[in-house]
Design an enzyme around this catalytic site. Structure first.
Site, PDB file in Angstrom:
ATOM      1  N   ASN A   6       5.649   0.755   4.117  1.00  0.00           N
ATOM      2  CA  ASN A   6       4.665   0.847   3.193  1.00  0.00           C
ATOM      3  C   ASN A   6       3.847   1.635   3.874  1.00  0.00           C
ATOM      4  OD1 ASN A   6       1.702   1.313   2.357  1.00  0.00           O
ATOM      5  ND2 ASN A   6       2.297   0.267   0.742  1.00  0.00           N
ATOM      6  N   ASP A   8       1.339   3.909   3.778  1.00  0.00           N
ATOM      7  CA  ASP A   8      -0.551   4.429   2.374  1.00  0.00           C
ATOM      8  C   ASP A   8      -0.826   4.528   3.474  1.00  0.00           C
ATOM      9  OD1 ASP A   8       0.900   4.196   0.210  1.00  0.00           O
ATOM     10  OD2 ASP A   8       0.346   1.726  -0.357  1.00  0.00           O
ATOM     11  N   ARG A  17     -10.038  12.569   8.294  1.00  0.00           N
ATOM     12  CA  ARG A  17      -9.964  14.641   8.118  1.00  0.00           C
ATOM     13  C   ARG A  17     -10.078  15.408   7.599  1.00  0.00           C
ATOM     14  NH1 ARG A  17     -10.946  15.265  13.714  1.00  0.00           N
ATOM     15  NH2 ARG A  17     -12.724  13.402  14.482  1.00  0.00           N
ATOM     16  N   ARG A  44      -2.482   5.390  -5.843  1.00  0.00           N
ATOM     17  CA  ARG A  44      -3.210   4.335  -6.989  1.00  0.00           C
ATOM     18  C   ARG A  44      -4.345   5.873  -8.101  1.00  0.00           C
ATOM     19  NH1 ARG A  44      -6.279  -0.053  -5.886  1.00  0.00           N
ATOM     20  NH2 ARG A  44      -5.692  -0.673  -4.699  1.00  0.00           N
ATOM     21  N   ARG A  48      -6.652   7.593  -3.249  1.00  0.00           N
ATOM     22  CA  ARG A  48      -8.229   7.120  -1.621  1.00  0.00           C
ATOM     23  C   ARG A  48      -6.534   7.183  -0.790  1.00  0.00           C
ATOM     24  NH1 ARG A  48      -8.530   0.846  -1.886  1.00  0.00           N
ATOM     25  NH2 ARG A  48      -9.317   1.281  -4.065  1.00  0.00           N
ATOM     26  N   HIS A  49      -5.179   7.249  -0.578  1.00  0.00           N
ATOM     27  CA  HIS A  49      -4.403   7.502   0.418  1.00  0.00           C
ATOM     28  C   HIS A  49      -3.686   8.270   0.154  1.00  0.00           C
ATOM     29  CE1 HIS A  49      -3.016   3.705  -1.381  1.00  0.00           C
ATOM     30  NE2 HIS A  49      -3.927   2.963  -1.159  1.00  0.00           N
ATOM     31  N   GLU A  69       4.957   2.013  -5.540  1.00  0.00           N
ATOM     32  CA  GLU A  69       3.987   0.859  -6.286  1.00  0.00           C
ATOM     33  C   GLU A  69       3.048   1.430  -6.953  1.00  0.00           C
ATOM     34  OE1 GLU A  69       1.671  -0.876  -2.702  1.00  0.00           O
ATOM     35  OE2 GLU A  69       4.019  -1.495  -2.883  1.00  0.00           O
ATOM     36  N   GLU A 150       8.897  -9.252  -7.332  1.00  0.00           N
ATOM     37  CA  GLU A 150       8.105  -8.933  -5.802  1.00  0.00           C
ATOM     38  C   GLU A 150       6.901 -10.152  -5.730  1.00  0.00           C
ATOM     39  OE1 GLU A 150       7.406  -5.100  -3.068  1.00  0.00           O
ATOM     40  OE2 GLU A 150       5.807  -5.998  -2.862  1.00  0.00           O
ATOM     41  N   HIS A 190       3.311  -8.621   0.816  1.00  0.00           N
ATOM     42  CA  HIS A 190       1.586  -8.744   0.933  1.00  0.00           C
ATOM     43  C   HIS A 190       1.438  -9.521   2.540  1.00  0.00           C
ATOM     44  CE1 HIS A 190      -2.350  -7.701   0.664  1.00  0.00           C
ATOM     45  NE2 HIS A 190      -1.598  -6.824  -0.260  1.00  0.00           N
ATOM     46  N   GLY A 191       0.489  -8.816   3.595  1.00  0.00           N
ATOM     47  CA  GLY A 191      -0.354  -9.586   4.574  1.00  0.00           C
ATOM     48  C   GLY A 191       0.898 -10.085   5.573  1.00  0.00           C
ATOM     49  N   GLY A 212       3.348  -2.813   4.536  1.00  0.00           N
ATOM     50  CA  GLY A 212       2.719  -1.833   5.042  1.00  0.00           C
ATOM     51  C   GLY A 212       2.073  -1.774   6.904  1.00  0.00           C
ATOM     52  N   HIS A 213       0.885  -2.536   6.322  1.00  0.00           N
ATOM     53  CA  HIS A 213      -0.609  -2.573   6.959  1.00  0.00           C
ATOM     54  C   HIS A 213      -0.668  -2.884   8.018  1.00  0.00           C
ATOM     55  CE1 HIS A 213      -4.589  -3.621   8.833  1.00  0.00           C
ATOM     56  NE2 HIS A 213      -4.770  -2.327   7.724  1.00  0.00           N
TER      57      HIS A 213
HETATM   58  N1  PXP Z   1       3.503  -4.979  -1.556  1.00  0.00           N
HETATM   59  C1  PXP Z   1       2.656  -4.811  -2.781  1.00  0.00           C
HETATM   60  C2  PXP Z   1       3.203  -4.689  -3.472  1.00  0.00           C
HETATM   61  C3  PXP Z   1       1.384  -3.675  -2.113  1.00  0.00           C
HETATM   62  O1  PXP Z   1       0.849  -3.555  -3.442  1.00  0.00           O
HETATM   63  C4  PXP Z   1       1.370  -3.798  -0.712  1.00  0.00           C
HETATM   64  C5  PXP Z   1       0.254  -3.412  -0.394  1.00  0.00           C
HETATM   65  O2  PXP Z   1       0.176  -1.882  -0.363  1.00  0.00           O
HETATM   66  C6  PXP Z   1       2.340  -4.710  -0.277  1.00  0.00           C
HETATM   67  C7  PXP Z   1       3.714  -5.135   0.026  1.00  0.00           C
HETATM   68  C8  PXP Z   1       1.946  -4.273   1.707  1.00  0.00           C
HETATM   69  O3  PXP Z   1       1.273  -5.844   2.209  1.00  0.00           O
HETATM   70  P1  PXP Z   1       0.509  -5.115   3.640  1.00  0.00           P
HETATM   71  O4  PXP Z   1       0.126  -3.869   3.205  1.00  0.00           O
HETATM   72  O5  PXP Z   1      -0.746  -6.037   3.802  1.00  0.00           O
HETATM   73  O6  PXP Z   1       2.039  -4.998   3.787  1.00  0.00           O
END
Ligand code: PXP
Length: 237
Positions: A6, A8, A17, A44, A48-49, A69, A150, A190-191, A212-213
């Site tokens: 991801n 984003d 910037r 979104r 925002r991104h 997404e 998912e 996620h996470g 992603g993050h």
């Molecule tokens: N899956 C979904 C459905 C999400 O909304 C997100 C966050 O955008 C992710 C995966 C990725 O999560 P993370 O950024 O915590 O890895």
């Protein structure tokens, strides 16, 4: 097991910037070259991104799989039907949240969901629903016409103790098996990060993880190819 990346937060950094760099499209190309099996972005409502133009350019560039997404809104449905990502992942969305906070409320939206999914599937766009790892959510996702689910790994990612972690993993393991038996493909996300991903290597019903993050923030320090390889080393045999 495959990895979808991801991007984003490449856009988050770019938007700090409001200039053109770093470009999420450059990150997508590099992620694919580094072994990502797909690129994920979340358009979104408040942009925002990722912005609309990013999505268009990603569609033109991505060679693997583009997973968009999005919230279940008319605006997003029209965008998806026009841009034609390979996959749409339906997520709940609240303006005030920092990130997606939980699975899609599939019971509440079930009736509208079936109508929402059909035109996407008719255009051969795959549809995934981001859900909690629960039996009834899986059943409803299959019934509504999704071809993928998912599983939300947020609660697992927040566990600190071993027992708690094993409990959440077991929920994910069971849900993945039930989803496969219902004919759905299974992704988890996620996470997830280098610190908690290792047990997923043994979850054979899960075909892909979406991260992603953790990858983007690690990439700031060590570079995107290294950050991706570190995860791939943990999920592939
Ligand atoms: N899956 C979904 C459905 C999400 O909304 C997100 C966050 O955008 C992710 C995966 C990725 O999560 P993370 O950024 O915590 O890895």
């Amino acid at each position: 097991m495959r990895l979808a990346v991801n991007i984003d937060h490449i856009a988050t950094l770019r938007n700090a910037r409001n200039e053109g760099h770093p470009d999420p499209v450059d990150a997508a190309i590099l992620a694919e070259q580094s072994g990502a099996a797909g690129i994920v972005c979340h358009l979104r409502e408040d942009r925002r991104h990722i912005k609309d133009n990013d999505l268009e350019r990603l569609r033109e560039t991505i060679q693997t799989k583009l997973d968009l997404e999005m919230a279940m809104t008319g605006e997003m449905q029209s965008i998806a039907l026009r841009v034609k990502p390979d996959l749409v992942t339906l997520v709940p969305e609240k303006r005030e949240e920092l990130t997606t906070e939980g699975g899609f409320a599939i019971h509440t939206h079930f009736k509208r969901l079936t109508e929402f999914i059909k035109p996407l599937r008719d255009q051969e766009i795959g549809v995934s629903i981001f859900i909690e790892p629960e039996d009834d959510a899986i059943e409803l996702a299959a019934e509504a016409g999704a071809n993928l689910v998912e599983l939300h790994t947020g609660p697992y990612s927040l566990c600190t103790g071993d027992e708690e972690k094993e409990y959440e993993l077991q929920r994910i393991r069971t849900a993945a098996r039930i989803a496969r038996e219902a004919g759905l493909s299974v992704v988890a996300g996620h996470g997830l990060s280098i610190l908690n991903i290792a047990p997923f290597r043994e979850l054979h019903d899960i075909e892909e993880v979406s991260i992603g993050h953790a990858i983007i923030s690690r990439a700031v320090l060590v570079g995107l190819p290294v950050a991706i390889q570190e995860i791939l080393d943990r999920i592939t045999r």
